[in-house]
Design a protein around this motif. Structure first.
Motif, mmCIF file in Angstrom:
data_model
loop_
_atom_site.group_PDB
_atom_site.id
_atom_site.type_symbol
_atom_site.label_atom_id
_atom_site.label_comp_id
_atom_site.label_asym_id
_atom_site.label_seq_id
_atom_site.Cartn_x
_atom_site.Cartn_y
_atom_site.Cartn_z
ATOM 1 N N ASN A 257 0.852 -1.173 0.000
ATOM 2 C CA ASN A 257 0.000 0.000 0.000
ATOM 3 C C ASN A 257 0.898 1.236 0.000
ATOM 4 O O ASN A 257 1.885 1.293 0.744
ATOM 5 C CB ASN A 257 -0.892 -0.034 1.257
ATOM 6 N N SER A 258 0.596 2.222 -0.842
ATOM 7 C CA SER A 258 1.490 3.374 -0.994
ATOM 8 C C SER A 258 1.668 4.145 0.308
ATOM 9 O O SER A 258 2.762 4.630 0.613
ATOM 10 C CB SER A 258 0.975 4.303 -2.089
ATOM 11 N N ILE A 259 0.607 4.228 1.107
ATOM 12 C CA ILE A 259 0.716 4.942 2.388
ATOM 13 C C ILE A 259 1.626 4.165 3.339
ATOM 14 O O ILE A 259 2.451 4.744 4.046
ATOM 15 C CB ILE A 259 -0.681 5.150 3.018
ATOM 16 N N ALA A 260 1.488 2.843 3.345
ATOM 17 C CA ALA A 260 2.341 2.022 4.200
ATOM 18 C C ALA A 260 3.801 2.079 3.741
ATOM 19 O O ALA A 260 4.721 2.138 4.570
ATOM 20 C CB ALA A 260 1.848 0.579 4.204
ATOM 21 N N ILE A 261 4.018 2.083 2.415
ATOM 22 C CA ILE A 261 5.388 2.179 1.889
ATOM 23 C C ILE A 261 6.008 3.506 2.308
ATOM 24 O O ILE A 261 7.145 3.566 2.788
ATOM 25 C CB ILE A 261 5.383 2.047 0.351
ATOM 26 N N ARG A 262 5.248 4.587 2.118
ATOM 27 C CA ARG A 262 5.744 5.908 2.524
ATOM 28 C C ARG A 262 6.070 5.926 4.011
ATOM 29 O O ARG A 262 7.100 6.456 4.427
ATOM 30 C CB ARG A 262 4.689 6.969 2.206
ATOM 31 N N SER A 263 5.192 5.339 4.825
ATOM 32 C CA SER A 263 5.408 5.317 6.277
ATOM 33 C C SER A 263 6.682 4.568 6.638
ATOM 34 O O SER A 263 7.457 5.010 7.484
ATOM 35 C CB SER A 263 4.205 4.676 6.983
ATOM 36 N N LEU A 264 6.909 3.430 5.972
ATOM 37 C CA LEU A 264 8.110 2.645 6.254
ATOM 38 C C LEU A 264 9.375 3.468 5.976
ATOM 39 O O LEU A 264 10.290 3.531 6.806
ATOM 40 C CB LEU A 264 8.116 1.373 5.403
ATOM 41 N N PHE A 265 9.418 4.111 4.812
ATOM 42 C CA PHE A 265 10.603 4.894 4.453
ATOM 43 C C PHE A 265 10.758 6.115 5.367
ATOM 44 O O PHE A 265 11.877 6.490 5.718
ATOM 45 C CB PHE A 265 10.521 5.323 2.986
ATOM 46 N N ARG A 266 9.633 6.714 5.752
ATOM 47 C CA ARG A 266 9.713 7.883 6.637
ATOM 48 C C ARG A 266 10.246 7.490 8.009
ATOM 49 O O ARG A 266 11.098 8.177 8.591
ATOM 50 C CB ARG A 266 8.341 8.552 6.775
ATOM 51 N N ILE A 267 9.759 6.380 8.540
ATOM 52 C CA ILE A 267 10.230 5.914 9.853
ATOM 53 C C ILE A 267 11.718 5.577 9.778
ATOM 54 O O ILE A 267 12.487 5.910 10.680
ATOM 55 C CB ILE A 267 9.409 4.688 10.317
ATOM 56 N N CYS A 268 12.124 4.917 8.688
ATOM 57 C CA CYS A 268 13.554 4.609 8.511
ATOM 58 C C CYS A 268 14.379 5.892 8.462
ATOM 59 O O CYS A 268 15.478 5.957 9.009
ATOM 60 C CB CYS A 268 13.767 3.803 7.235
ATOM 61 N N ARG A 269 13.842 6.913 7.799
ATOM 62 C CA ARG A 269 14.560 8.200 7.728
ATOM 63 C C ARG A 269 14.703 8.811 9.110
ATOM 64 O O ARG A 269 15.771 9.303 9.482
ATOM 65 C CB ARG A 269 13.808 9.164 6.796
ATOM 66 N N LEU A 270 13.630 8.768 9.901
ATOM 67 C CA LEU A 270 13.677 9.337 11.252
ATOM 68 C C LEU A 270 14.637 8.556 12.140
ATOM 69 O O LEU A 270 15.324 9.132 12.993
ATOM 70 C CB LEU A 270 12.267 9.341 11.868
ATOM 71 N N LYS A 271 14.708 7.239 11.937
ATOM 72 C CA LYS A 271 15.613 6.401 12.727
ATOM 73 C C LYS A 271 17.036 6.401 12.164
ATOM 74 O O LYS A 271 17.954 5.891 12.808
ATOM 75 C CB LYS A 271 15.089 4.956 12.761
ATOM 76 N N LYS A 272 17.201 6.960 10.939
ATOM 77 C CA LYS A 272 18.493 6.962 10.254
ATOM 78 C C LYS A 272 19.025 5.534 10.095
ATOM 79 O O LYS A 272 20.206 5.259 10.273
ATOM 80 C CB LYS A 272 19.509 7.838 11.000
ATOM 81 N N HIS A 273 18.094 4.660 9.742
ATOM 82 C CA HIS A 273 18.436 3.234 9.587
ATOM 83 C C HIS A 273 17.487 2.643 8.540
ATOM 84 O O HIS A 273 16.294 2.473 8.804
ATOM 85 C CB HIS A 273 18.285 2.508 10.921
ATOM 86 N N TYR A 274 18.025 2.335 7.345
ATOM 87 C CA TYR A 274 17.178 1.967 6.212
ATOM 88 C C TYR A 274 17.160 0.469 5.920
ATOM 89 O O TYR A 274 16.716 0.074 4.836
ATOM 90 C CB TYR A 274 17.651 2.713 4.968
ATOM 91 N N ALA A 275 17.611 -0.370 6.835
ATOM 92 C CA ALA A 275 17.642 -1.813 6.561
ATOM 93 C C ALA A 275 16.257 -2.376 6.196
ATOM 94 O O ALA A 275 16.138 -3.151 5.236
ATOM 95 C CB ALA A 275 18.239 -2.568 7.739
ATOM 96 N N PRO A 276 15.168 -2.028 6.921
ATOM 97 C CA PRO A 276 13.838 -2.542 6.535
ATOM 98 C C PRO A 276 13.430 -2.080 5.136
ATOM 99 O O PRO A 276 12.795 -2.830 4.387
ATOM 100 C CB PRO A 276 12.905 -1.974 7.611
ATOM 101 N N ALA A 277 13.795 -0.848 4.764
ATOM 102 C CA ALA A 277 13.479 -0.354 3.422
ATOM 103 C C ALA A 277 14.280 -1.110 2.371
ATOM 104 O O ALA A 277 13.765 -1.448 1.298
ATOM 105 C CB ALA A 277 13.764 1.143 3.342
ATOM 106 N N ASP A 278 15.553 -1.390 2.671
ATOM 107 C CA ASP A 278 16.377 -2.188 1.753
ATOM 108 C C ASP A 278 15.743 -3.553 1.503
ATOM 109 O O ASP A 278 15.689 -4.036 0.368
ATOM 110 C CB ASP A 278 17.783 -2.384 2.342
ATOM 111 N N ALA A 279 15.269 -4.172 2.597
ATOM 112 C CA ALA A 279 14.653 -5.502 2.477
ATOM 113 C C ALA A 279 13.390 -5.444 1.615
ATOM 114 O O ALA A 279 13.138 -6.341 0.801
ATOM 115 C CB ALA A 279 14.328 -6.050 3.874
ATOM 116 N N LEU A 280 12.603 -4.394 1.773
ATOM 117 C CA LEU A 280 11.372 -4.257 0.988
ATOM 118 C C LEU A 280 11.690 -4.100 -0.497
ATOM 119 O O LEU A 280 11.060 -4.743 -1.349
ATOM 120 C CB LEU A 280 10.562 -3.059 1.490
ATOM 121 N N LEU A 281 12.673 -3.260 -0.826
ATOM 122 C CA LEU A 281 13.032 -3.056 -2.229
ATOM 123 C C LEU A 281 13.665 -4.304 -2.833
ATOM 124 O O LEU A 281 13.503 -4.574 -4.028
ATOM 125 C CB LEU A 281 13.998 -1.873 -2.355
#
Length: 589
Positions: free
Chosen positions: A232-256
């Protein structure tokens, strides 16, 4: 043998308290918790104003596993202590021990019990205030009948998405008036439940609630689980935003990695987060690609184009920013156009000094990435193939002539591989951020170059001797020091006249940054070259003797560390660099 069952009331008045304490300790060490508790309870009755026995009783009950009774004793201890930083710290230590041990709902219950005890007991005001700060985050706030009814109604709405609007309205009421109670309800009813389409909208809304409450780990958990049910686009955006706030993109890497087609998304909010994602990855090419997609896909959407323009300015793409001027400010909007032009001009002036280096870095990064990908594996294959056939030829014929060819090819492939490795630190700004001792890292780097230093009879002076702490990426700092050392060693070895061969490294420390004064007695830097020494591939050495990358790498490593470097123009005996690196990691990329 000491009688472990003696009653503390049997002791004489002078020794009574001391011996009671010793008896409690002896029973506890012997594993007789029940005996120690019995003596402690009697001691509390004997000395009702002595906070020590209430404190120890809380410890004993906790050790026994009687947590509720331990909390009662902890409340007694709190009621008895005078305003003392040490004693409040004793209370906090024991309270946090409960927090680490107990489930959230049980901890909330006991915290509320402690808060009630503070209200009902005459406790020193300063002690009560300090204790409330420690306890309040865990407590379920007392609810009146009306609020309790609203809680039950809210929990009922969490069951499915059928009354989503009613849920949102009530959630906002809780968020405004009782955020702690809301967080508790979400933890109990949302955080660990199975994700399904039936509750998708509500769970996704709760992700933003967790974000607002600062509970990013919980928000990330729910989002990741939702994306496993449906993209879902809102969920995808939320995941990347949370990773940005945490300065840790491992979950986003896994999704891509699992869904590579997402990179072709055409949703503004997702693309917006992709800009930050690729900036974090130091992939300037993909940043530009995402911005072009936004530019073309939303060519008639003025708010989106304003955002794209701001990104263009942020990344120094001023020509692209100016190109959007016509769409953003059509004829007639002269005042706005004038303001916009002034804004770009001001930004252009601010960015000019570093724009060329940014472009150079982007070009080198793209070049190095391409070389690594396209030539890395063939180079390895060539090397191993040549080595293999060289062994075969050695058995069958004289190989003098062939060896010369092979040696030449091996030398060139090693040189190309070395160039790739040398540029590797510049292809990504990612790294760890941790505290390290600057002086220790410098000493170890100097020790690592000891063979070269001894060969050139070069002495290195490092000052001061005491540790200096810096928060940042220690690996990048090591690379920085190594490149400066190698540059100084080469400069000293190039000098023809005789004088002391030395390198001086002086560190100055203040609240905002450290200052590194790095000087050598080498050939120095001619005035005409001072504006060129940080350029890539600039070298005064004969062809084949130097790559011209050392100071370019230093300059870019410092940019990644949030620092800066300059040449001391007043220094005449060799070269002297002045380096400033901030203490605060937020200033580092």
């Amino acid at each position: 043998m000491k009688n472990l069952d003696r009653n503390p009331q049997d002791f004489t008045a002078g020794d009574e308290r001391k011996r009671t304490v010793e008896d409690i300790r002896t029973h506890r060490v012997a594993g007789n918790l029940a005996g120690a508790i019995q003596i402690c309870i009697a001691a509390k009755a004997r000395w009702p104003q002595d906070f020590f026995f209430a404190k120890i009783l809380a410890d004993l009950h906790f050790q026994e596993g009687a947590h509720e009774t331990a909390f009662v004793a902890l409340a007694d201890f709190l009621a008895l202590i005078p305003p003392s930083h040490r004693l409040i710290s004793d209370f906090a230590t024991r309270y946090h021990r409960f927090r680490r041990t107990l489930p959230r709902d049980q901890m909330s219950k006991y915290a509320a019990m402690l808060l009630d005890a503070i209200k009902e007991t005459k406790i020193d005001v300063s002690v009560a205030q300090s204790a409330k700060k420690i306890i309040s985050p865990d407590a379920i706030l007392p609810l009146g009948n009306m609020e309790d009814k609203r809680s039950r109604e809210f929990i009922k709405l969490l069951r499915d998405d059928s009354k989503f609007e009613n849920f949102v309205k009530l959630e906002r009421e809780f968020e405004e008036h009782n955020a702690q109670q809301l967080a508790y309800i979400l933890d109990v009813h949302i955080l660990n439940r199975t994700r399904s389409i039936k509750t998708y909208r509500i769970d996704l809304f709760c992700v933003s609630t967790y974000e607002k409450l600062g509970l990013l780990d919980k928000a990330l958990k729910v989002t990741t689980e939702l994306l496993s049910v449906k993209l879902n686009s809102i969920a995808i955006r939320s995941l990347f935003r949370i990773c940005r706030l945490k300065k840790h993109y491992a979950p986003a890497d896994a999704l891509l990695e699992e869904h590579p087609a997402l990179i072709r998304a055409n949703d503004f909010n997702v693309l917006y987060e992709f800009v930050y994602y690729f900036e974090f990855k130091n992939d300037f090419h993909m940043v530009q690609s995402v911005l072009r997609t936004l530019d073309k896909s939303f060519a008639t959407n003025i708010p989106v184009l304003r955002t794209v323009r701001n990104f263009y300015i942020r990344f120094g793409l001023l020509d692209e920013a100016k190109r959007l001027e016509g769409a953003l400010y059509p004829r007639g909007a002269r005042a706005a156009k004038k303001k916009y032009t002034a804004e770009v001009a001001e930004t252009e002036l601010e960015l000019y000094s570093q724009l060329e280096h940014q472009k150079q870095l982007a070009a080198i990064s793209d070049l190095t990435t391409g070389i690594s990908h396209e030539l890395g594996q063939p180079i390895t294959n060539i090397r191993y193939t040549i080595q293999y056939h060289r062994r075969l030829f050695a058995k069958e014929l004289s190989i003098d002539a062939v060896s010369k060819v092979f040696d030449s090819i091996l030398e060139e492939t090693a040189r190309m591989g070395g160039l790739i490795r040398r540029l590797a630190p510049l292809t990504s700004s990612r790294g760890v951020v941790e505290q390290f001792d600057v002086m220790d890292r410098i000493r170890k780097r100097v020790e690592g170059e000891e063979p070269r230093l001894q060969e050139g009879k070069i002495k290195v002076h490092i000052s001061p001797k005491h540790p200096i702490q810096l928060t940042g990426d220690p690996v990048k700092f090591d690379q920085l020091v190594s490149n400066l050392l190698l540059n100084s060693i080469d400069a000293i070895n190039e000098r023809k006249e005789t004088r002391d061969n030395k390198i001086d490294i002086l560190i100055e420390n203040n609240a905002q940054e450290i200052r590194v004064l790095f000087s050598d007695s080498g050939i120095g830097i001619p005035f005409g070259n001072r504006n060129k020494i940080f350029d890539p591939f600039f070298s005064t050495k004969p062809p084949g003797k130097g790559e011209g990358l050392g100071l370019f790498i230093v300059w870019n490593l410092l940019k990644m560390l949030g620092g800066r470097i300059s040449v001391d123009s007043k220094h005449s005996d060799g070269a002297k660099f002045i380096i400033n690196i901030p203490h605060h990691p937020d200033n580092q990329s």
